[in-house]
Design an enzyme around this catalytic site. Structure first.
Site, PDB file in Angstrom:
ATOM      1  N   GLY A  55       2.770   2.721  10.894  1.00 30.48           N
ATOM      2  CA  GLY A  55       3.665   3.790  10.450  1.00 30.48           C
ATOM      3  C   GLY A  55       4.447   4.231  11.942  1.00 30.48           C
ATOM      4  O   GLY A  55       4.926   4.970  11.896  1.00 30.48           O
TER       5      GLY A  55
ATOM      6  N   ASN B  24       0.762  -1.321  -0.075  1.00 27.84           N
ATOM      7  CA  ASN B  24      -0.022  -0.045  -0.065  1.00 27.84           C
ATOM      8  C   ASN B  24       0.914   1.244   0.203  1.00 27.84           C
ATOM      9  O   ASN B  24       1.464   1.474   0.926  1.00 27.84           O
ATOM     10  CB  ASN B  24      -1.033  -0.173   1.227  1.00 27.84           C
ATOM     11  CG  ASN B  24      -1.842   1.116   1.449  1.00 27.84           C
ATOM     12  OD1 ASN B  24      -1.872   2.007   0.406  1.00 27.84           O
ATOM     13  ND2 ASN B  24      -2.290   1.240   2.471  1.00 27.84           N
ATOM     14  N   TRP B  25       1.166   1.826  -1.166  1.00 23.82           N
ATOM     15  CA  TRP B  25       1.838   3.244  -1.335  1.00 23.82           C
ATOM     16  C   TRP B  25       1.310   4.242  -0.512  1.00 23.82           C
ATOM     17  O   TRP B  25       2.235   5.319  -0.396  1.00 23.82           O
ATOM     18  CB  TRP B  25       2.096   3.220  -2.921  1.00 23.82           C
ATOM     19  CG  TRP B  25       3.138   2.230  -3.656  1.00 23.82           C
ATOM     20  CD1 TRP B  25       3.046   0.876  -2.890  1.00 23.82           C
ATOM     21  CD2 TRP B  25       3.246   2.325  -4.956  1.00 23.82           C
ATOM     22  NE1 TRP B  25       3.899   0.215  -3.898  1.00 23.82           N
ATOM     23  CE2 TRP B  25       3.942   1.077  -5.235  1.00 23.82           C
ATOM     24  CE3 TRP B  25       3.095   3.280  -5.865  1.00 23.82           C
ATOM     25  CZ2 TRP B  25       4.385   0.771  -6.543  1.00 23.82           C
ATOM     26  CZ3 TRP B  25       3.585   3.000  -7.200  1.00 23.82           C
ATOM     27  CH2 TRP B  25       4.221   1.809  -7.477  1.00 23.82           C
ATOM     28  N   LYS B  26       0.135   4.276  -0.376  1.00 29.09           N
ATOM     29  CA  LYS B  26      -0.582   5.438   0.383  1.00 29.09           C
ATOM     30  C   LYS B  26      -0.495   6.632  -0.567  1.00 29.09           C
ATOM     31  O   LYS B  26      -0.275   6.206  -1.771  1.00 29.09           O
ATOM     32  CB  LYS B  26       0.035   5.903   1.656  1.00 29.09           C
ATOM     33  CG  LYS B  26      -0.117   4.417   2.363  1.00 29.09           C
ATOM     34  CD  LYS B  26       0.044   4.467   3.938  1.00 29.09           C
ATOM     35  CE  LYS B  26      -0.145   3.398   4.765  1.00 29.09           C
ATOM     36  NZ  LYS B  26      -0.032   3.419   6.416  1.00 29.09           N
TER      37      LYS B  26
ATOM     38  N   GLU C 268      -5.325  -4.790  10.841  1.00 27.28           N
ATOM     39  CA  GLU C 268      -4.079  -3.613  11.026  1.00 27.28           C
ATOM     40  C   GLU C 268      -4.425  -2.978  12.148  1.00 27.28           C
ATOM     41  O   GLU C 268      -5.238  -1.931  12.213  1.00 27.28           O
ATOM     42  CB  GLU C 268      -4.441  -2.685   9.630  1.00 27.28           C
ATOM     43  CG  GLU C 268      -4.007  -3.002   8.477  1.00 27.28           C
ATOM     44  CD  GLU C 268      -3.420  -2.085   7.408  1.00 27.28           C
ATOM     45  OE1 GLU C 268      -2.119  -2.467   6.715  1.00 27.28           O
ATOM     46  OE2 GLU C 268      -3.989  -0.982   7.221  1.00 27.28           O
TER      47      GLU C 268
ATOM     48  N   SER D 188       3.659  -1.851  10.086  1.00 29.95           N
ATOM     49  CA  SER D 188       5.016  -1.875  10.308  1.00 29.95           C
ATOM     50  C   SER D 188       5.707  -3.254  10.006  1.00 29.95           C
ATOM     51  O   SER D 188       6.679  -3.490  10.708  1.00 29.95           O
ATOM     52  CB  SER D 188       5.551  -1.571  12.223  1.00 29.95           C
ATOM     53  OG  SER D 188       5.161  -0.277  12.009  1.00 29.95           O
TER      54      SER D 188
ATOM     55  N   GLY E 194       3.110  -0.843   4.220  1.00 25.92           N
ATOM     56  CA  GLY E 194       3.184   0.611   3.888  1.00 25.92           C
ATOM     57  C   GLY E 194       4.530   0.630   3.612  1.00 25.92           C
ATOM     58  O   GLY E 194       4.977   0.888   2.492  1.00 25.92           O
ATOM     59  N   GLY E 195       5.084   1.373   4.347  1.00 26.87           N
ATOM     60  CA  GLY E 195       6.457   1.981   4.286  1.00 26.87           C
ATOM     61  C   GLY E 195       7.397   1.198   3.714  1.00 26.87           C
ATOM     62  O   GLY E 195       8.107   1.566   2.765  1.00 26.87           O
TER      63      GLY E 195
ATOM     64  N   HIS F  13      -9.509   1.412   4.964  1.00 28.59           N
ATOM     65  CA  HIS F  13      -8.273   1.541   5.770  1.00 28.59           C
ATOM     66  C   HIS F  13      -8.544   2.661   6.945  1.00 28.59           C
ATOM     67  O   HIS F  13      -9.065   3.558   6.804  1.00 28.59           O
ATOM     68  CB  HIS F  13      -7.210   2.124   4.755  1.00 28.59           C
ATOM     69  CG  HIS F  13      -5.787   2.093   5.299  1.00 28.59           C
ATOM     70  ND1 HIS F  13      -5.388   2.882   6.006  1.00 28.59           N
ATOM     71  CD2 HIS F  13      -4.718   1.087   5.169  1.00 28.59           C
ATOM     72  CE1 HIS F  13      -3.942   2.838   6.412  1.00 28.59           C
ATOM     73  NE2 HIS F  13      -3.697   1.644   6.001  1.00 28.59           N
TER      74      HIS F  13
ATOM     75  N   GLU G 229      -6.776   5.011   8.080  1.00 30.56           N
ATOM     76  CA  GLU G 229      -6.423   6.207   7.460  1.00 30.56           C
ATOM     77  C   GLU G 229      -7.571   6.969   6.925  1.00 30.56           C
ATOM     78  O   GLU G 229      -7.937   8.004   6.934  1.00 30.56           O
ATOM     79  CB  GLU G 229      -5.092   6.418   6.551  1.00 30.56           C
ATOM     80  CG  GLU G 229      -3.854   6.234   7.384  1.00 30.56           C
ATOM     81  CD  GLU G 229      -2.819   5.713   6.593  1.00 30.56           C
ATOM     82  OE1 GLU G 229      -2.829   5.732   5.499  1.00 30.56           O
ATOM     83  OE2 GLU G 229      -1.737   5.088   7.443  1.00 30.56           O
TER      84      GLU G 229
HETATM   85  P1  13P Z   1       3.186   0.717   7.416  1.00 27.80           P
HETATM   86  O1  13P Z   1       3.635  -0.437   7.166  1.00 27.80           O
HETATM   87  O2  13P Z   1       3.986   1.961   7.206  1.00 27.80           O
HETATM   88  O3  13P Z   1       3.180   0.394   8.992  1.00 27.80           O
HETATM   89  O4  13P Z   1       1.781   0.810   7.093  1.00 27.80           O
HETATM   90  C1  13P Z   1       0.701  -0.279   7.159  1.00 27.80           C
HETATM   91  C2  13P Z   1      -0.333  -0.158   6.428  1.00 27.80           C
HETATM   92  O5  13P Z   1      -1.251   1.067   6.850  1.00 27.80           O
HETATM   93  C3  13P Z   1      -0.556  -0.741   5.393  1.00 27.80           C
HETATM   94  O6  13P Z   1      -2.023  -0.376   4.796  1.00 27.80           O
END
Ligand code: 13P
Length: 260
Positions: A174, A9-11, A168, A214, A235-236, A96, A98
């Site tokens: 994050g 997930n590149w956000k 999640e 994470s 994510g990251g 999600h 977010e």
């Molecule tokens: P991180 O891997 O950056 O913690 O993000 C997780 C996430 O929200 C994937 O959708």
């Protein structure tokens, strides 16, 4: 046998140039590898078309990060399932944390999107997870049950067979603080049992439940080797080719061990 899915997930990251710079080496590394895990990348909307062009015939799947439940019309700024299908998305992340936190999405709203995504032959990756406060209050299972019931409300068995759930925990997203493999396993076993009760055992056994929060090359294997952890929503660490490839590899190793 349920699928293991490693999704990035590149956000809100990567423009067109950066999309090329990431996907070309990813594709070159994975080509001809015959992986058992399913690899999915979820770029921002603006990169979906080029991503589709780069990834066609590679086996690497494309997902979107969101969509609206209407098909077309006066909904400024929204993207419909029909549009996502036109760039060959196979998956769409829905609900999600977010989206819930910054854009006020509720379980009921997410549920409408889930139904519409399935109607358009998109596989929803539906996110659930508790906040730190909820965990510390001892409400993790209560929160997960409410979210799972809410987002899956009214789905038929057949529709449910298209759904992927991502657990999640909000406190792990994050933050660099992942759930321990035991915490992820406990929560995901709970979700699977809940789905078995709401639908049936077969649906629950075939359901892919990813862990997200994470995930790194260092912790991926220990998380992914848990019996109820069938993938990762990253994510990251999905933004760098090298770390994403290592997580895919960890998934492949864990999956092969589970199947033996
Ligand atoms: P991180 O891997 O950056 O913690 O993000 C997780 C996430 O929200 C994937 O959708």
């Amino acid at each position: 046998m349920r699928k293991m899915i490693i999704a990035g997930n590149w956000k809100m990251n990567k423009d067109i140039k950066e999309t090329f710079e990431f996907l070309l080496p990813l594709k070159n590394n994975l080509i001809g590898q015959n992986l058992s895990v399913e690899v999915v990348v979820c770029p921002p909307f603006t990169s979906l078309f080029v991503a589709f062009e780069i990834l066609k015939e590679t086996g690497i799947k494309l997902g979107a990060q969101n969509m609206f439940y209407e098909v077309e019309g006066a909904f400024t700024g929204e993207i419909s399932p029909k549009m996502l299908k036109s760039v060959k998305c196979e998956y769409v992340i829905l609900g999600h944390s977010e989206r819930r936190r910054y854009f006020g999405e509720t379980d009921e709203f997410v549920n409408r999107k889930v139904k519409r995504a399935i109607e358009f032959d998109l596989k929803p990756i539906v996110c659930v997870g508790e906040t730190l406060e909820e965990r510390e209050r001892g409400d993790t299972f209560k929160v997960l049950e409410k979210q799972v019931r809410g987002v899956l409300d009214g789905l038929t068995y057949d529709e449910m067979s298209k759904v992927v759930i991502a657990y999640e925990p909000v406190w792990a997203i994050g933050t660099g603080r992942n759930a321990t493999p035991e915490q992820a396993q406990e929560a995901q076993k709970f979700i699977r049992e809940l789905v078995a009760g709401l639908f049936n055992r077969d649906v629950a056994l075939n359901l892919t439940i990813q862990y997200g929060g994470s995930v790194t090359p260092e912790n991926a294997y220990s998380l992914l080797s848990q019996p109820d952890v069938d993938g990762a929503l990253v994510g990251g660490a999905s933004l760098k080719v090298d770390s994403f490839l290592k997580i895919i590899k960890a998934g492949e190793t864990a999956l092969i061990e589970k199947r033996n």
